[in-house]
Write a protein that holds these residues in place. Structure first.
Motif, PDB file in Angstrom:
ATOM      1  N   ASN A   1      39.179  36.374  46.942  1.00 43.23           N
ATOM      2  CA  ASN A   1      40.966  36.398  46.203  1.00 43.23           C
ATOM      3  C   ASN A   1      42.033  37.174  46.589  1.00 43.23           C
ATOM      4  O   ASN A   1      42.770  37.737  46.973  1.00 43.23           O
ATOM      5  N   ILE A   2      41.039  38.406  46.215  1.00 36.02           N
ATOM      6  CA  ILE A   2      41.869  39.802  45.688  1.00 36.02           C
ATOM      7  C   ILE A   2      42.673  40.668  47.225  1.00 36.02           C
ATOM      8  O   ILE A   2      43.189  41.348  48.038  1.00 36.02           O
ATOM      9  N   LYS A   3      41.301  40.345  48.409  1.00 36.26           N
ATOM     10  CA  LYS A   3      41.578  40.822  48.952  1.00 36.26           C
ATOM     11  C   LYS A   3      42.502  40.533  50.556  1.00 36.26           C
ATOM     12  O   LYS A   3      43.182  41.251  50.924  1.00 36.26           O
ATOM     13  N   HIS A   4      42.569  38.986  50.363  1.00 38.02           N
ATOM     14  CA  HIS A   4      43.680  37.949  50.646  1.00 38.02           C
ATOM     15  C   HIS A   4      45.357  37.858  50.001  1.00 38.02           C
ATOM     16  O   HIS A   4      45.881  38.728  50.737  1.00 38.02           O
ATOM     17  N   LEU A   5      45.176  38.596  48.809  1.00 38.39           N
ATOM     18  CA  LEU A   5      46.414  39.325  48.332  1.00 38.39           C
ATOM     19  C   LEU A   5      46.759  40.230  48.888  1.00 38.39           C
ATOM     20  O   LEU A   5      47.865  40.173  49.510  1.00 38.39           O
ATOM     21  N   VAL A   6      45.894  41.480  49.059  1.00 37.74           N
ATOM     22  CA  VAL A   6      46.042  42.785  49.533  1.00 37.74           C
ATOM     23  C   VAL A   6      47.060  42.555  50.811  1.00 37.74           C
ATOM     24  O   VAL A   6      48.082  42.785  51.526  1.00 37.74           O
ATOM     25  N   TYR A   7      46.025  41.596  51.686  1.00 38.61           N
ATOM     26  CA  TYR A   7      46.834  41.543  52.894  1.00 38.61           C
ATOM     27  C   TYR A   7      47.860  40.755  52.714  1.00 38.61           C
ATOM     28  O   TYR A   7      48.964  41.633  53.870  1.00 38.61           O
ATOM     29  N   GLN A   8      48.629  39.479  52.434  1.00 43.14           N
ATOM     30  CA  GLN A   8      49.944  39.136  52.118  1.00 43.14           C
ATOM     31  C   GLN A   8      50.334  40.085  51.645  1.00 43.14           C
ATOM     32  O   GLN A   8      51.841  40.331  51.652  1.00 43.14           O
ATOM     33  N   ILE A   9      50.332  40.971  50.249  1.00 39.88           N
ATOM     34  CA  ILE A   9      51.263  41.751  49.633  1.00 39.88           C
ATOM     35  C   ILE A   9      51.881  43.240  51.121  1.00 39.88           C
ATOM     36  O   ILE A   9      53.050  43.118  51.334  1.00 39.88           O
ATOM     37  N   GLU A  10      51.214  43.471  51.817  1.00 34.97           N
ATOM     38  CA  GLU A  10      50.436  43.907  52.872  1.00 34.97           C
ATOM     39  C   GLU A  10      51.786  43.528  54.332  1.00 34.97           C
ATOM     40  O   GLU A  10      52.689  43.746  54.667  1.00 34.97           O
ATOM     41  N   ARG A  11      51.637  41.973  54.703  1.00 31.82           N
ATOM     42  CA  ARG A  11      52.434  42.009  55.138  1.00 31.82           C
ATOM     43  C   ARG A  11      53.819  41.570  54.477  1.00 31.82           C
ATOM     44  O   ARG A  11      54.843  41.647  55.401  1.00 31.82           O
TER      45      ARG A  11
ATOM     46  N   MET B   1      40.810  35.065  34.022  1.00 31.46           N
ATOM     47  CA  MET B   1      41.370  36.534  33.158  1.00 31.46           C
ATOM     48  C   MET B   1      41.423  37.429  34.323  1.00 31.46           C
ATOM     49  O   MET B   1      42.265  37.929  34.423  1.00 31.46           O
ATOM     50  N   LYS B   2      40.062  37.720  34.767  1.00 34.81           N
ATOM     51  CA  LYS B   2      39.460  38.662  35.559  1.00 34.81           C
ATOM     52  C   LYS B   2      40.334  38.533  37.093  1.00 34.81           C
ATOM     53  O   LYS B   2      40.675  40.155  37.441  1.00 34.81           O
ATOM     54  N   VAL B   3      40.633  37.838  37.933  1.00 28.36           N
ATOM     55  CA  VAL B   3      41.209  38.019  38.882  1.00 28.36           C
ATOM     56  C   VAL B   3      42.492  37.840  38.743  1.00 28.36           C
ATOM     57  O   VAL B   3      43.661  38.544  39.204  1.00 28.36           O
ATOM     58  N   THR B   4      43.110  37.532  37.489  1.00 32.36           N
ATOM     59  CA  THR B   4      44.516  37.888  37.331  1.00 32.36           C
ATOM     60  C   THR B   4      44.757  39.315  36.635  1.00 32.36           C
ATOM     61  O   THR B   4      45.959  39.310  37.337  1.00 32.36           O
ATOM     62  N   LYS B   5      43.976  39.741  35.928  1.00 36.07           N
ATOM     63  CA  LYS B   5      44.308  40.935  35.058  1.00 36.07           C
ATOM     64  C   LYS B   5      43.428  41.941  36.548  1.00 36.07           C
ATOM     65  O   LYS B   5      44.531  42.941  37.580  1.00 36.07           O
ATOM     66  N   GLU B   6      42.943  41.508  38.088  1.00 44.16           N
ATOM     67  CA  GLU B   6      42.914  42.232  38.829  1.00 44.16           C
ATOM     68  C   GLU B   6      43.770  41.989  39.815  1.00 44.16           C
ATOM     69  O   GLU B   6      44.857  43.253  40.326  1.00 44.16           O
ATOM     70  N   THR B   7      45.092  40.718  39.526  1.00 51.40           N
ATOM     71  CA  THR B   7      46.363  40.825  40.680  1.00 51.40           C
ATOM     72  C   THR B   7      47.640  41.502  40.209  1.00 51.40           C
ATOM     73  O   THR B   7      47.924  41.999  40.890  1.00 51.40           O
ATOM     74  N   ILE B   8      46.871  41.904  39.193  1.00 57.23           N
ATOM     75  CA  ILE B   8      48.684  42.136  38.026  1.00 57.23           C
ATOM     76  C   ILE B   8      48.267  43.685  37.795  1.00 57.23           C
ATOM     77  O   ILE B   8      48.988  44.770  38.636  1.00 57.23           O
ATOM     78  N   HIS B   9      46.919  44.531  38.062  1.00 62.16           N
ATOM     79  CA  HIS B   9      47.021  45.736  38.347  1.00 62.16           C
ATOM     80  C   HIS B   9      47.043  46.181  39.741  1.00 62.16           C
ATOM     81  O   HIS B   9      47.576  47.135  39.907  1.00 62.16           O
ATOM     82  N   VAL B  10      46.937  45.575  41.356  1.00 65.84           N
ATOM     83  CA  VAL B  10      47.372  45.595  42.354  1.00 65.84           C
ATOM     84  C   VAL B  10      48.670  45.801  42.518  1.00 65.84           C
ATOM     85  O   VAL B  10      48.919  46.941  42.921  1.00 65.84           O
ATOM     86  N   MET B  11      49.809  44.500  41.765  1.00 68.38           N
ATOM     87  CA  MET B  11      50.172  44.651  41.969  1.00 68.38           C
ATOM     88  C   MET B  11      51.570  45.795  41.618  1.00 68.38           C
ATOM     89  O   MET B  11      52.667  46.897  41.755  1.00 68.38           O
ATOM     90  N   GLN B  12      50.795  46.639  40.020  1.00 63.76           N
ATOM     91  CA  GLN B  12      51.637  47.442  38.963  1.00 63.76           C
ATOM     92  C   GLN B  12      50.690  48.653  39.428  1.00 63.76           C
ATOM     93  O   GLN B  12      51.975  49.859  39.252  1.00 63.76           O
ATOM     94  N   GLU B  13      49.845  49.362  39.787  1.00 70.43           N
ATOM     95  CA  GLU B  13      49.183  50.415  40.154  1.00 70.43           C
ATOM     96  C   GLU B  13      49.491  50.917  41.855  1.00 70.43           C
ATOM     97  O   GLU B  13      49.544  51.807  41.490  1.00 70.43           O
ATOM     98  N   CYS B  14      49.219  49.947  42.538  1.00 69.67           N
ATOM     99  CA  CYS B  14      48.687  50.023  43.261  1.00 69.67           C
ATOM    100  C   CYS B  14      49.172  49.948  44.631  1.00 69.67           C
ATOM    101  O   CYS B  14      49.362  50.973  45.488  1.00 69.67           O
TER     102      CYS B  14
END
Length: 320
Positions: free
Chosen positions: A178-188, A218-231
């Protein structure tokens, strides 16, 4: 699970990075210049490029801050940067604080390298027929995308790519993928935005048919927020919540404490006359999906077609 360990990674490297920041702030004369750090390589990333994004600080402050941040990076860190404006985005996000920007910038570069973002992008669009790993990554991304839960389609009136997200279409519940897919979509979304001279993309989260059973862990939600805000600092422009049911407020109130002030300020719940006026100001009705007061006639998302297009092409772009 590399995608789910970024918080521990951040904690593990904070002390070392913070020492670097403090040493740098008191002994900047000893820091190598950008030219010497890159004397034997292409210095394309040594100068930030003006974009259509508004400055947050005055021009002289931003230029000096950019130079200071570049001087704080090793040659390898510079090579690993995603793009030439990365230091400037961090400088702006941290309000001109060099110490904060250095820490977060170094972390973002390390995260991107450890996450192997570039390798994932290559696998998604140009996998080697001899590499089982690359073929598997592409297959995984297509599978994650197949339900249409996250994808890029079209641009708003300014020219920023629109990233559509629908939790209720979750089809794998595989946290790491899920997180890898999110990162790909952000890059796109970034690639589709940058070709129009911007750095920040637009997000539409459609909650039509959503209920609490669709909420991410909550684990995926926190990681999603972390990726968006910090990465991906300073990459999201606006976030529109469409068709959010009353029960979503319960989930949002649980998540809200993990959002920084800047992120909260970007969110608009689309309800009422005022929000409709704002939506019409931001979006083209004819090329935006129905969930945001757009058109009914847009094509249904097709994952195979999507991955057969270049990274900087949104879905069905030729017909928008």
């Amino acid at each position: 699970m590399a995608a789910l360990s970024s918080r521990s990674l951040l904690s593990a490297c904070m002390d070392d990075i913070d020492k670097t920041a403090m040493i740098y702030s008191t002994t900047s004369s000893k820091t190598r210049s950008i030219d010497s750090a890159l004397s034997d390589q292409d210095n394309d990333k040594c100068q930030y490029r003006p974009t259509k994004e508004a400055s947050k600080l005055n021009e002289v402050t931003e230029k000096n801050g950019y130079s200071e941040l570049m001087n704080a990076l090793s040659k390898q860190k510079i090579e690993d940067m995603s793009d030439y404006n990365l230091p400037l985005r961090h400088f702006r996000a941290d309000g001109g604080s060099l110490k904060k920007a250095i820490v977060r910038l170094k972390y973002a570069i390390k995260w991107r390298n450890d996450f192997k973002v570039n390798e994932m992008l290559k696998s998604a669009h140009n996998p080697s027929s001899e590499s089982e790993v690359e073929i598997m990554i592409r297959s995984m991304l297509i599978n994650e995308s197949s339900s249409g839960k996250v994808y890029v389609r079209g641009h708003d009136k300014e020219g920023r790519a629109i990233l559509y997200m629908r939790q209720q279409r979750e089809n794998t519940n595989h946290e790491e993928n899920n997180i890898k897919h999110l990162v790909y979509q952000i890059e796109r979304a970034i690639a589709c935005t940058e070709k129009n001279g911007f750095e920040k993309f637009t997000v539409i989260m459609d909650f039509e048919g959503w209920n609490l059973s669709h909420a991410s862990s909550m684990k995926v939600t926190k990681e999603t927020i972390h990726v968006m805000q910090e990465c991906y600092v300073e990459r999201v422009g606006r976030v529109f919540f469409a068709n959010a049911p009353v029960v979503f407020r319960t989930f949002y109130n649980m998540v809200k404490p993990f959002l920084d002030a800047s992120t909260k300020a970007k969110i608009l719940f689309c309800s009422g006359k005022a929000s409709k006026i704002e939506l019409k100001r931001v979006f083209h009705e004819a090329t935006t999906e129905r969930c945001i007061f757009g058109t009914e006639g847009l094509r249904v998302f097709d994952a195979e077609e999507y991955y057969n297009q270049p990274l900087d092409a949104s879905f069905d772009e030729k017909n928008l």
